[in-house]
Design an enzyme around this catalytic site. Structure first.
Site, mmCIF file in Angstrom:
data_model
loop_
_atom_site.group_PDB
_atom_site.id
_atom_site.type_symbol
_atom_site.label_atom_id
_atom_site.label_comp_id
_atom_site.label_asym_id
_atom_site.label_seq_id
_atom_site.Cartn_x
_atom_site.Cartn_y
_atom_site.Cartn_z
ATOM 1 N N ASP A 82 0.841 -1.191 0.000
ATOM 2 C CA ASP A 82 0.000 0.000 0.000
ATOM 3 C C ASP A 82 0.891 1.262 0.000
ATOM 4 O O ASP A 82 2.115 1.167 0.133
ATOM 5 C CB ASP A 82 -0.868 -0.090 1.276
ATOM 6 N N ASP A 104 2.193 6.478 -4.358
ATOM 7 C CA ASP A 104 1.247 7.545 -4.045
ATOM 8 C C ASP A 104 1.922 8.905 -4.167
ATOM 9 O O ASP A 104 2.565 9.386 -3.240
ATOM 10 C CB ASP A 104 0.681 7.342 -2.636
ATOM 11 N N GLU A 134 -2.259 7.007 -7.554
ATOM 12 C CA GLU A 134 -3.384 7.798 -7.024
ATOM 13 C C GLU A 134 -3.378 9.181 -7.639
ATOM 14 O O GLU A 134 -2.341 9.835 -7.742
ATOM 15 C CB GLU A 134 -3.284 7.906 -5.495
ATOM 16 N N CYS A 209 -12.211 2.769 2.907
ATOM 17 C CA CYS A 209 -13.568 2.184 2.898
ATOM 18 C C CYS A 209 -14.136 1.906 4.280
ATOM 19 O O CYS A 209 -15.333 1.617 4.395
ATOM 20 C CB CYS A 209 -13.577 0.910 2.061
ATOM 21 N N ASN A 229 -10.134 -0.653 -0.290
ATOM 22 C CA ASN A 229 -9.141 -0.763 0.778
ATOM 23 C C ASN A 229 -9.787 -0.635 2.156
ATOM 24 O O ASN A 229 -10.508 0.331 2.425
ATOM 25 C CB ASN A 229 -8.099 0.345 0.625
ATOM 26 N N ALA A 231 -8.690 -0.814 6.216
ATOM 27 C CA ALA A 231 -7.647 -0.939 7.238
ATOM 28 C C ALA A 231 -8.217 -0.631 8.622
ATOM 29 O O ALA A 231 -8.256 -1.488 9.505
ATOM 30 C CB ALA A 231 -6.479 -0.007 6.913
#
Ligand SMILES: [Zn+2]
Length: 284
Positions: A82, A104, A134, A209, A229, A231
């Site tokens: 990630d 990212d 992203e 999410c 995603n 977490a």
């Protein structure tokens, strides 16, 4: 079953109208629960790891364990690193065994994000590693402006140009989602999702999410988003499972007993998410 590639898995998900849960893990146990849940539900899943946790578990250890467990799974499992917010972190992830990495550059100006992402894509390509990028900036759920200010959201025209110029395999977009607990219930910009989905060729990723209302997640799946995603909620579920086990008084200082005990709650949490992301009931 051989481990699958993230890009292939996400293409399959896009074509078959289901969302893939991409669950952040921390150690061997959290990887195990995710795979067990996917095996129960007979759907593919993605196990991922945040490089900021490297001071807890080394990238190499998590990559090795997750890839080995993926190969032993009875459903397709992909492994992904990630948020790598620099070229060095992304390449270190590749070196340490991740078959897919996110770069990212979303906090950078557009041209710098293009340059960083393209550089990682070129390097990753040498090793056959997939790259998620992203565009737009998915901020922090504790900052209301990050959630509601559409200036941070992904622009459709830029998304098209970005994917073409970088060659990224999948794209994380900002559409009213944010990381961590939300100070305000998010309200995803479905028109923007639709517009991006219709113009961009690669699978789309939704970060942050955890705590997005269920109906909104289902709608995002139906509009063609593919990777989701999770977490914060997963780690919260682990804390709560441990707290419940300790409060039960059954274990009397027996940490091993406690770890065995939390398995069902943890697998159950992931099963629920997988079902939520599979409104059209795809099954292997
Ligand atoms: Zn994220």
């Amino acid at each position: 079953m051989p481990r699958v590639k993230v890009n292939e898995l996400l293409k399959h998900a896009t074509e078959n109208r289901y969302g893939v849960a991409a669950v952040n893990t921390l150690n061997v146990e959290t990887v195990k629960y995710v795979i067990a849940a996917a095996e129960r539900e007979r759907v593919p899943v993605i196990v991922q790891f945040y490089p900021g946790f490297e001071n807890y578990t080394a990238l190499k250890h998590l990559a090795f364990a997750a890839c080995d467990m993926a190969e032993r799974a009875s459903v397709p499992v992909a492994v992904h690193l990630d948020h790598s917010n620099s070229f060095e972190i992304a390449v270190k992830g590749i070196r340490d065994g991740f078959p897919s990495v996110m770069v990212d550059g979303s906090a950078l100006p557009f041209e710098d994000n293009v340059a960083l992402t393209a550089a990682v894509v070129r390097t990753a390509g040498i090793f056959g590693v997939d790259v998620e990028a992203e565009l737009g900036h998915v901020g922090s759920g504790d900052n209301e402006d990050d959630i509601v200010n559409s200036d941070h959201y992904t622009r459709v025209d830029q998304a098209v140009e970005f994917v073409e110029r970088t060659g990224c395999g999948s794209l994380a977009i900002a559409v009213g989602n944010a990381h961590g607990p939300y100070v305000k219930t998010p309200n995803l910009d479905f028109d923007r999702i639709k517009a991006i989905r219709s113009k961009v060729s690669v699978p789309l990723v939704l970060h942050g999410c955890s705590d997005i209302p269920q109906e909104q997640l289902k709608e995002a799946v139906n509009l063609g988003m593919s990777k989701f995603n999770i977490a914060t909620e997963y780690f919260r579920a682990m804390y709560q499972a441990m707290e419940k086990g300790i409060a039960s008084g059954k274990f009397d200082g027996n940490a091993v007993g406690l770890m065995f005990d939390i398995q069902e709650d943890m697998i159950g949490f992931v099963v629920e998410k997988i079902r939520l992301l599979n409104p059209n009931k795809f099954s292997l």
